[in-house]
Design a protein around this motif. Structure first.
Motif, mmCIF file in Angstrom:
data_model
loop_
_atom_site.group_PDB
_atom_site.id
_atom_site.type_symbol
_atom_site.label_atom_id
_atom_site.label_comp_id
_atom_site.label_asym_id
_atom_site.label_seq_id
_atom_site.Cartn_x
_atom_site.Cartn_y
_atom_site.Cartn_z
ATOM 1 N N ASP A 16 -8.708 -65.981 34.061
ATOM 2 C CA ASP A 16 -9.808 -65.032 33.954
ATOM 3 C C ASP A 16 -9.414 -63.862 33.060
ATOM 4 O O ASP A 16 -10.212 -63.392 32.242
ATOM 5 C CB ASP A 16 -10.179 -64.533 35.353
ATOM 6 C CG ASP A 16 -11.593 -64.020 35.438
ATOM 7 O OD1 ASP A 16 -12.528 -64.795 35.142
ATOM 8 O OD2 ASP A 16 -11.777 -62.838 35.789
ATOM 9 N N TRP A 17 -8.167 -63.417 33.193
ATOM 10 C CA TRP A 17 -7.678 -62.330 32.330
ATOM 11 C C TRP A 17 -7.685 -62.769 30.867
ATOM 12 O O TRP A 17 -8.047 -61.979 29.974
ATOM 13 C CB TRP A 17 -6.269 -61.925 32.750
ATOM 14 C CG TRP A 17 -5.711 -60.803 31.935
ATOM 15 C CD1 TRP A 17 -5.834 -59.465 32.167
ATOM 16 C CD2 TRP A 17 -4.967 -60.919 30.708
ATOM 17 N NE1 TRP A 17 -5.204 -58.744 31.180
ATOM 18 C CE2 TRP A 17 -4.667 -59.608 30.264
ATOM 19 C CE3 TRP A 17 -4.522 -62.000 29.950
ATOM 20 C CZ2 TRP A 17 -3.944 -59.355 29.103
ATOM 21 C CZ3 TRP A 17 -3.806 -61.757 28.788
ATOM 22 C CH2 TRP A 17 -3.524 -60.448 28.377
ATOM 23 N N VAL A 18 -7.297 -64.002 30.617
ATOM 24 C CA VAL A 18 -7.309 -64.520 29.237
ATOM 25 C C VAL A 18 -8.721 -64.476 28.661
ATOM 26 O O VAL A 18 -8.929 -64.079 27.512
ATOM 27 C CB VAL A 18 -6.748 -65.961 29.192
ATOM 28 C CG1 VAL A 18 -6.988 -66.596 27.821
ATOM 29 C CG2 VAL A 18 -5.262 -65.963 29.528
ATOM 30 N N TYR A 19 -9.704 -64.877 29.468
ATOM 31 C CA TYR A 19 -11.086 -64.845 28.994
ATOM 32 C C TYR A 19 -11.555 -63.418 28.741
ATOM 33 O O TYR A 19 -12.287 -63.151 27.778
ATOM 34 C CB TYR A 19 -12.011 -65.532 30.002
ATOM 35 C CG TYR A 19 -12.051 -67.040 29.863
ATOM 36 C CD1 TYR A 19 -12.430 -67.638 28.661
ATOM 37 C CD2 TYR A 19 -11.714 -67.871 30.917
ATOM 38 C CE1 TYR A 19 -12.468 -69.017 28.525
ATOM 39 C CE2 TYR A 19 -11.747 -69.253 30.792
ATOM 40 C CZ TYR A 19 -12.124 -69.815 29.594
ATOM 41 O OH TYR A 19 -12.152 -71.182 29.456
ATOM 42 N N ARG A 20 -11.146 -62.496 29.592
ATOM 43 C CA ARG A 20 -11.519 -61.099 29.362
ATOM 44 C C ARG A 20 -10.963 -60.607 28.026
ATOM 45 O O ARG A 20 -11.646 -59.904 27.269
ATOM 46 C CB ARG A 20 -11.003 -60.213 30.509
ATOM 47 C CG ARG A 20 -11.777 -60.378 31.794
ATOM 48 C CD ARG A 20 -11.286 -59.447 32.894
ATOM 49 N NE ARG A 20 -12.116 -59.586 34.068
ATOM 50 C CZ ARG A 20 -13.259 -58.941 34.271
ATOM 51 N NH1 ARG A 20 -13.695 -58.089 33.364
ATOM 52 N NH2 ARG A 20 -13.956 -59.136 35.366
ATOM 53 N N ALA A 24 -13.142 -59.444 24.751
ATOM 54 C CA ALA A 24 -12.897 -58.134 24.143
ATOM 55 C C ALA A 24 -12.525 -58.280 22.673
ATOM 56 O O ALA A 24 -12.993 -57.513 21.813
ATOM 57 C CB ALA A 24 -11.801 -57.400 24.908
ATOM 58 N N SER A 25 -11.700 -59.278 22.357
ATOM 59 C CA SER A 25 -11.295 -59.481 20.970
ATOM 60 C C SER A 25 -12.441 -60.008 20.123
ATOM 61 O O SER A 25 -12.405 -59.913 18.886
ATOM 62 C CB SER A 25 -10.104 -60.445 20.897
ATOM 63 O OG SER A 25 -10.463 -61.740 21.331
ATOM 64 N N ALA A 26 -13.480 -60.553 20.770
ATOM 65 C CA ALA A 26 -14.667 -61.015 20.042
ATOM 66 C C ALA A 26 -15.655 -59.883 19.795
ATOM 67 O O ALA A 26 -16.752 -60.113 19.272
ATOM 68 C CB ALA A 26 -15.348 -62.142 20.817
ATOM 69 N N VAL A 45 -21.402 -56.760 26.431
ATOM 70 C CA VAL A 45 -22.310 -56.311 25.378
ATOM 71 C C VAL A 45 -21.507 -56.007 24.115
ATOM 72 O O VAL A 45 -20.284 -55.832 24.168
ATOM 73 C CB VAL A 45 -23.090 -55.046 25.822
ATOM 74 C CG1 VAL A 45 -23.766 -55.277 27.162
ATOM 75 C CG2 VAL A 45 -22.167 -53.826 25.889
ATOM 76 N N PRO A 46 -22.177 -55.930 22.955
ATOM 77 C CA PRO A 46 -21.443 -55.614 21.722
ATOM 78 C C PRO A 46 -20.820 -54.218 21.775
ATOM 79 O O PRO A 46 -21.445 -53.268 22.231
ATOM 80 C CB PRO A 46 -22.531 -55.677 20.637
ATOM 81 C CG PRO A 46 -23.634 -56.482 21.234
ATOM 82 C CD PRO A 46 -23.604 -56.196 22.696
ATOM 83 N N LYS A 47 -19.590 -54.113 21.283
ATOM 84 C CA LYS A 47 -18.978 -52.790 21.154
ATOM 85 C C LYS A 47 -19.747 -51.968 20.130
ATOM 86 O O LYS A 47 -19.906 -50.756 20.284
ATOM 87 C CB LYS A 47 -17.514 -52.927 20.733
ATOM 88 C CG LYS A 47 -16.615 -53.554 21.788
ATOM 89 C CD LYS A 47 -15.193 -53.717 21.275
ATOM 90 C CE LYS A 47 -14.298 -54.373 22.314
ATOM 91 N NZ LYS A 47 -12.920 -54.622 21.795
ATOM 92 N N LEU A 48 -20.197 -52.619 19.085
ATOM 93 C CA LEU A 48 -21.027 -51.987 18.067
ATOM 94 C C LEU A 48 -22.261 -52.857 17.855
ATOM 95 O O LEU A 48 -22.147 -54.015 17.449
ATOM 96 C CB LEU A 48 -20.270 -51.836 16.750
ATOM 97 C CG LEU A 48 -19.128 -50.830 16.718
ATOM 98 C CD1 LEU A 48 -18.402 -50.884 15.388
ATOM 99 C CD2 LEU A 48 -19.649 -49.412 16.972
#
Length: 323
Positions: A16-20, A24-26, A45-48
């Motif tokens: 689950d941590w890997v998916y988080r 985040a990296s996406a 949601v999108p960061k930007l």
């Protein structure tokens, strides 16, 4: 050695941590939105947010959380869309104190949450139960939806179908015990129903770990969600939608048999196209991820969405909490 290790180390929580980290990296971030009246909803949601890009909502079904269900595909779309991956109510970090368990209530919550993020129009992908919610959203708020994908979503089922033997289970209690597994044996049953080729030899301690992390919260509420989509359901009561719709199904689905996909195509009519993926079961997104992603991209992505565009900060409201 591994069973002893599992007592102090959770493989499921680590995954689950890997998916988080992957989400985040996406370019996504984890946000909880207060919708009022005792209801809050979590979403990636999108960061930007990029105003010139359309919005895409990826809605999960029962089983592992939304990150696990869309982890193979989220990066396919972040270059073309503002991508949102919510937790439906009583999944993940989403909750309500209200008593409504209908898919129409889930759809209303989803629209409110998207409005809080400034999104007025969206395409939506719904897997299984997420497809029930997506269909309801399209029926209630057709002006909000651009395109709709329904994946292995038995929207056209009727309560009488269970009595008539369409399903591998004969009662709601039996279905709940498998879809909400609380023992390794029940989780094995779910795997056999969901995959054409389920993993073999999975150790009991691993299954227990998965259940502890993924399957122990809001059990009674989720059972009520299942009851709400089945009890008294008739195809004649299901509104018809006029939206561009893709129906995706595994040809060997044992949870919602392929007949329900054909029934859904007939119900929607000419606005729907149907794709059947061979040698795939109910978890077609996990069992055939490349084919699944290929068909989603072909249906959802327009060449006009590939242009580069400036970024702007995601509007944040006073009721939105960031993590």
């Amino acid at each position: 050695m591994l069973p002893k290790l599992s007592k102090c180390f959770s493989f499921t929580a680590s995954r689950d941590w890997v998916y988080r980290h992957l989400f985040a990296s996406a370019g996504l971030r984890s946000v909880v939105t207060d919708l009022g009246e005792g209801t809050s909803m979590h979403c990636w949601v999108p960061k930007l947010q990029k105003p010139c890009k359309p919005s895409l909502v990826l809605v999960h079904g029962f089983g592992a959380n939304a990150m696990w269900q869309y982890g193979e595909h989220v990066r396919l779309f972040t270059g073309h869309f503002n991508v949102y991956v919510p937790d439906l109510v009583f999944f993940g970090e989403s909750f309500t104190s209200r008593s409504d368990r209908s898919e129409s209530f889930q759809a209303e919550c989803l629209v409110k949450m998207m409005e809080a993020h400034g999104v007025q129009r969206m395409s939506l992908v719904g897997i299984s139960y997420g497809g029930f919610v997506g269909y309801s959203l399209g029926a209630q708020f057709p002006e909000v939806v651009e395109k709709l994908v329904l994946c292995c979503a038995g929207v056209c089922l009727e309560e009488v179908d269970m009595q008539n033997g369409l399903f591998r289970v004969s009662s709601l209690d039996e279905a709940s015990s498998i879809l909400l597994p609380q023992t390794p044996d029940k989780l094995r049953e779910l795997m056999k129903l969901s995959f054409v080729r389920p993993a073999r030899g999975v150790p009991t301690w691993f299954l227990q770990d998965f259940i502890q992390v993924m399957c122990t919260e809001y059990i009674e509420e989720k059972r009520e969600l299942l009851e709400a989509i089945l009890k008294g359901r008739k195809l004649s009561d299901l509104p018809k939608i006029q939206l561009p719709t893709l129906i995706l199904w595994g040809d060997e689905d044992q949870v919602f048999p392929l007949e329900l996909g054909h029934r859904l195509k007939r119900h929607i009519g000419e606005n729907a196209q149907m794709v059947v993926i061979k040698n795939a079961g109910h978890a077609v997104n996990l069992e055939k991820p490349k084919e699944f992603g290929k068909h989603l991209k072909a249906f959802l992505i327009d060449t006009s969405t590939t242009k580069s565009c400036p970024t702007s900060p995601l509007a944040s409201g006073e009721n939105i909490h960031h993590f």
